[in-house]
Enzyme design. Structure first.
Site, PDB file in Angstrom:
ATOM      1  N   VAL A 125       0.832  -1.207   0.000  1.00 24.12           N
ATOM      2  CA  VAL A 125       0.000   0.000   0.000  1.00 24.12           C
ATOM      3  C   VAL A 125       0.864   1.254   0.000  1.00 24.12           C
ATOM      4  O   VAL A 125       0.538   2.272  -0.619  1.00 24.12           O
ATOM      5  CB  VAL A 125      -0.963  -0.013   1.201  1.00 24.12           C
ATOM      6  CG1 VAL A 125      -1.680   1.325   1.337  1.00 24.12           C
ATOM      7  CG2 VAL A 125      -1.974  -1.137   1.054  1.00 24.12           C
TER       8      VAL A 125
ATOM      9  N   ASP B  72      -7.879  23.371 -41.574  1.00 23.34           N
ATOM     10  CA  ASP B  72      -8.541  23.840 -42.779  1.00 23.34           C
ATOM     11  C   ASP B  72      -8.455  25.358 -42.830  1.00 23.34           C
ATOM     12  O   ASP B  72      -7.869  25.982 -41.946  1.00 23.34           O
ATOM     13  CB  ASP B  72      -9.986  23.336 -42.857  1.00 23.34           C
ATOM     14  CG  ASP B  72     -10.812  23.754 -41.648  1.00 23.34           C
ATOM     15  OD1 ASP B  72     -10.271  24.459 -40.780  1.00 23.34           O
ATOM     16  OD2 ASP B  72     -11.991  23.377 -41.581  1.00 23.34           O
TER      17      ASP B  72
END
Length: 948
Positions: free
Chosen positions: A320, A367
């Site tokens: 842990v 674009d």
């Protein structure tokens, strides 16, 4: 692009079995068959073929067909039920490790004799950690999804339909095959339809083809051919920019052309972001190290005679200690902070991990129209009789003037008469806008700047006939009756096509023969303006014999009035954004369907192109390149413009760039952009002008459609990545301080652990999460865009990061080991006599926990900067960090002094001298880190040192 494109509401998609799918495919196949057969039918036969009539469907017929074909909307993306998505949060590797740990701890509790309450507390604490992380992750995903759903439902779409012979306005989702829809200029086409009436109709197919030029539509039968080339059909998601018409629906929902592209998009795999890949690798390594270390320590302590359960719980505690329990929650919330910051800058991010991926972007494929430009055509230059006339003003507001308007007044009058668009004055928050073709809108504005009133001119010389624009003639002509009863034709179109039909030129209002020298001058003038990236139209006129002369009489022996040049102005903020991307080492590739000359001119205006000869590649050339040749092209061309490209070209280029190791962001607004948007690392859709398909495929939506927002988002993404590294150093360094004392006690023969697993969880969640979040909220540093993008495969835990973790964690570990063993040895009690309830032991483990918490407060201050002194950056510039650190120390004090918490954590009260010692150890860490930064700064300042 129109903002009235077809919208859909979020829908729940049912699980479909094979029988259900076959039943759904039958009506879809029938719609597709109709699409191929209808264009060749006469108008009267269209109603028969679709089971409709000129009065439309009855309400009962429409209801029956809706039950068969379903609603006219694209299928919603399948999303799991909320409870399943919550359960999916437990599939994270950290969650799995902790769940297994909790289960084993519960087992140890039940097998222990006697049963230890501390073991049960540990099991419950680990389980609570997992539940907390799952709750935070689910909440963040759910919030992001709801935001995206709200965006999709921005504008409900309606259409006009004939039902039972009456004109009605209905939601577009209620359309069915056979419905007769009524279309007017400015309408969005709500489904795939076959025209049965067309009056000077023209459509903008940009949503499907990427080209915004209007295309004429007719109602007559046309020869069989590819569906999209049928001139008597209109398609969902496109716009009627001129004229009126009636059309019979033959394709709805997924059976439309939009649906076809949607299915192509759905088949494209979603790319994992760099952070996703790195966190997955980190989780595997940390989990593996934790399990291996826990197992090794269990094997070491088991033969020593310690009780089996105690040894097992001890090993779990070590495991842990190595697992950063608070990391998933901290990472999610920190990314959410980045999402909110981007939203304030007009960039909506739908996936949290995409925030970080933006920071690693190395190529932006953008674009042109609407992203780099304002999507507002503006006339800037006029040419008549060899003289140029400039035009001022931008956009559709009639603000500006024409230089010396007298000689070009007839030119602009003819151009305005030969238009179907309409200018719409401001209304509320709406500015001046155009209803219809934007090119024609620009002509109307220019006429107004020259002192003409297009409406008055139309009333004075009413239109009696029209010959719409088509792609073969590249011309549009209208016939008008003048006040004396005569008739004049006005023609506009492509200069080359128009000039070939002219035999005279207007000189001071008189018709003069057009010589070859003058013809060459006109061509040179048109080419010169086109070379500047301007769109050029020629305008001519002639007197005709009657109100409806044959087309060949209208468009021959014309008198040239002049040329009109216009352009879509770049957004003023884009140049600075492009410059920022250049400084950041980000390559910008323009991908557009426009003409190469136009693309290059716009690219130069915004700073994408600076070299005299950039590389211009058309879609036709891309088709001729194999993959190796395309890779060579992309590698050798720094300034690259891709023009006249199709959706397949865009997707192929993105794939090739990714193959070269680039992190690619792609912008797009139409449905044709969706496959590339989804396949890119970062798909960026337009929020104001984009289609539903594009927004669904993208992970980021620009609410203002501006490229500048992309640049800002990239900077924020880089800042998020830097902040993630800061709190990773902060979180993992204290894991060393938790693990080393346990290992030291083991090898020193001390029978108990210097810090329990419950204490570790209290540090990880109670004292570390808030400071880590505060580090994740550090503001963007000024130099964040002054360095190149990090490599695609750069590790999150680089050598420098690991070195810093070890350096800071090692100092903390030495400090807490010193206070623990000093406290134990000062008591004079032999190791073997210590028990868990011994007050000295409880004081010692309290000192360890408090020592880690206090040193982490100073550690948080230290990791805020990499090289700059924290005192120079300012101790008070992140007040949230100070507040979080004080909260952690306050919580530690409560654990030390509050009896109920003492019982849970087995702690004891500390005296002021203990706190003074711990504060001194924390200050020592900050001093050591400042010294390390000073060394790095001196190395950077040395003649052979690197830049800072």
């Amino acid at each position: 692009m129109s903002s009235h494109l077809v919208r859909r509401r979020p829908a729940v998609v049912r699980q479909e079995g094979p029988a259900t799918r076959r039943a759904a495919e039958r009506p879809r196949q029938g719609q597709q068959d109709a699409a191929s057969a209808l264009p060749a039918l006469r108008t009267s036969a269209v109603f028969t073929a679709t089971g409709s009539s000129a009065r439309g469907l009855t309400a009962a017929e429409a209801a029956g067909r809706r039950a068969v074909h379903g609603p006219n909307e694209l299928p919603a993306v399948k999303r799991g039920r909320p409870w399943r998505r919550f359960v999916a949060q437990f599939t994270d590797l950290f969650a799995i490790v902790l769940l297994v740990s909790s289960a084993l701890t519960f087992l140890a509790y039940w097998l222990g004799r006697p049963r230890e309450p501390a073991t049960l507390q540990l099991a419950l604490a680990i389980l609570c950690v997992v539940l907390l992380n799952a709750g935070i992750g689910f909440a963040q995903e759910y919030s992001a999804e709801r935001t995206a759903q709200s965006l999709r439902a921005m504008v409900p779409h309606t259409c006009r339909v004939l039902r039972d012979g009456e004109r009605r306005e209905l939601p577009a989702r209620e359309l069915v095959p056979g419905d007769v829809v009524i279309l007017e200029a400015g309408d969005a086409v709500p489904a795939d339809c076959r025209l049965v009436e067309a009056h000077e109709a023209a459509v903008n197919n940009a949503a499907l083809t990427g080209e915004s030029d209007p295309v004429a539509r007719v109602a007559e039968a046309v020869p069989p051919g590819p569906p999209l080339e049928a001139r008597n059909c209109v398609w969902m998601g496109t716009d009627l920019v001129a004229g009126t018409g009636k059309a019979v629906v033959f394709g709805t929902g997924a059976a439309t052309e939009f649906g076809r592209i949607f299915r192509l998009t759905a088949a494209a795999p979603r790319q994992r972001t760099p952070l996703q890949r790195q966190v997955a690798v980190m989780a595997r390594r940390v989990a593996g190290a934790a399990l291996a270390t826990g197992a090794a320590l269990f094997a070491i302590r088991a033969p020593s005679g310690q009780p089996f359960v105690d040894t097992f719980v001890f090993s779990l505690g070590v495991m842990v200690a190595l697992v950063p329990e608070g990391l998933p929650a901290t990472l999610s919330v920190s990314l959410a902070i980045g999402v909110r910051r981007m939203a304030r800058r007009h960039a909506l991010v739908k996936q949290l991990l995409a925030v970080e991926a933006l920071g690693s972007t190395s190529v932006i494929c953008t674009d042109k129209t609407g992203t780099l430009t304002q999507a507002e055509m503006t006339v800037v230059q006029l040419w008549a009789d060899g003289v140029s006339h400039s035009v001022t003003g931008v956009g559709y507001a009639p603000a500006g003037e024409v230089a010396d308007p007298g000689p070009v007044r007839e030119l602009l009058r003819a151009a305005a008469l030969c238009c179907n668009a309409r200018l719409v004055p401001p209304s509320g928050r709406e500015p001046w806008r155009v209803l219809g073709d934007t090119t024609e809108g620009a002509l109307l504005v220019a006429a107004g700047k020259a002192g003409l009133d297009p409406a008055r001119e139309e009333a004075r010389t009413p239109r009696v006939a029209e010959y719409p624009f088509d792609s073969v003639r590249k011309l549009m002509s209208t016939v008008h009756r003048d006040g004396d009863g005569g008739h004049f034709a006005y023609v506009k179109g492509a200069p080359v096509e128009l000039l070939a039909r002219c035999d005279a030129m207007d000189r001071a209002g008189k018709r003069a023969p057009l010589t070859e020298t003058e013809r060459a001058g006109v061509v040179a003038a048109a080419d010169g303006m086109a070379g500047q990236g301007l769109r050029v139209l020629g305008v001519a006129r002639r007197q005709v014999a009657g109100p409806r002369p044959p087309l060949e009489d209208v468009e021959t022996r014309l008198t040239l009035l002049g040329l009109v040049a216009m352009y879509d102005p770049p957004r003023p903020e884009v140049r600075d954004a492009v410059d920022a991307c250049r400084r950041a080492g980000i390559r910008i590739v323009m991908v557009t369907g426009d003409h190469p000359l136009t693309a290059e001119a716009v690219a130069r205006r915004v700073g994408i192109v600076r070299d005299p000869a950039p590389t211009l590649v058309t879609g036709a050339r891309l088709d001729a390149l194999d993959d190796d040749s395309l890779d060579d092209l992309l590698a050798g061309s720094v300034e690259l413009l891709l023009c006249r490209v199709a959706p397949e070209h865009k997707l192929r280029v993105v794939t090739a760039l990714q193959r070269r190791g680039e992190v690619v962001a792609v912008t797009g607004d139409g449905a044709n952009d969706a496959p590339a948007l989804k396949h890119a690392d970062i798909g960026v859709a337009m929020g104001a002008s984009g289609t539903d398909v594009a927004r669904e495929a993208a992970v980021m939506v620009l609410l203002d459609d501006s490229f500048a927002s992309i640049g800002t988002a990239v900077g924020l993404g880089r800042s998020v990545y830097r902040n993630i590294r800061k709190f990773l150093i902060y979180l993992f360094s204290h894991n060393i301080a938790e693990l080393v004392p346990i290992l030291a006690a083991t090898f020193a023969g001390f029978p108990l652990v210097p810090i329990t697993a419950v204490q570790i969880l209290a540090i990880d969640l109670g004292s570390d999460v808030l400071p880590a979040l505060a580090l994740g909220a550090e503001p963007m540093e000024p130099d964040v865009m002054n360095s190149p993008p990090r490599p695609r495969h750069e590790r999150l835990f680089s050598a420098a990061v690991m070195g810093r973790i070890v350096f800071l964690g090692g100092i903390q570990a030495l400090g807490v080991c010193a206070v623990f063993f000093w406290h134990i040895h000062a008591s004079g009690i032999p190791y073997a006599d210590f028990t868990k309830s011994d007050p000295v032991y409880r004081e010692a483990i309290t000192m360890v926990q408090a020592g880690i918490v206090v040193s982490q407060f100073f550690n948080a201050l230290a990791v805020r900067t990499d090289r700059q002194s924290v005192f120079r950056a300012g101790l008070l510039t992140n007040p949230w960090l100070l507040a979080a650190g004080c909260f952690g120390i306050g919580l530690m004090a409560a654990i030390s002094y509050v009896p109920p918490l003492q019982a849970v954590f087995h702690t004891a009260p500390l005296d002021p001298a203990d706190w003074a010692v711990l504060a001194g150890l924390g200050a020592l860490l900050l001093v050591a880190e400042e010294c390390r930064k000073g060394v790095l700064r001196r190395r950077a300042a040395a003649p052979k040192g690197g830049t800072r």
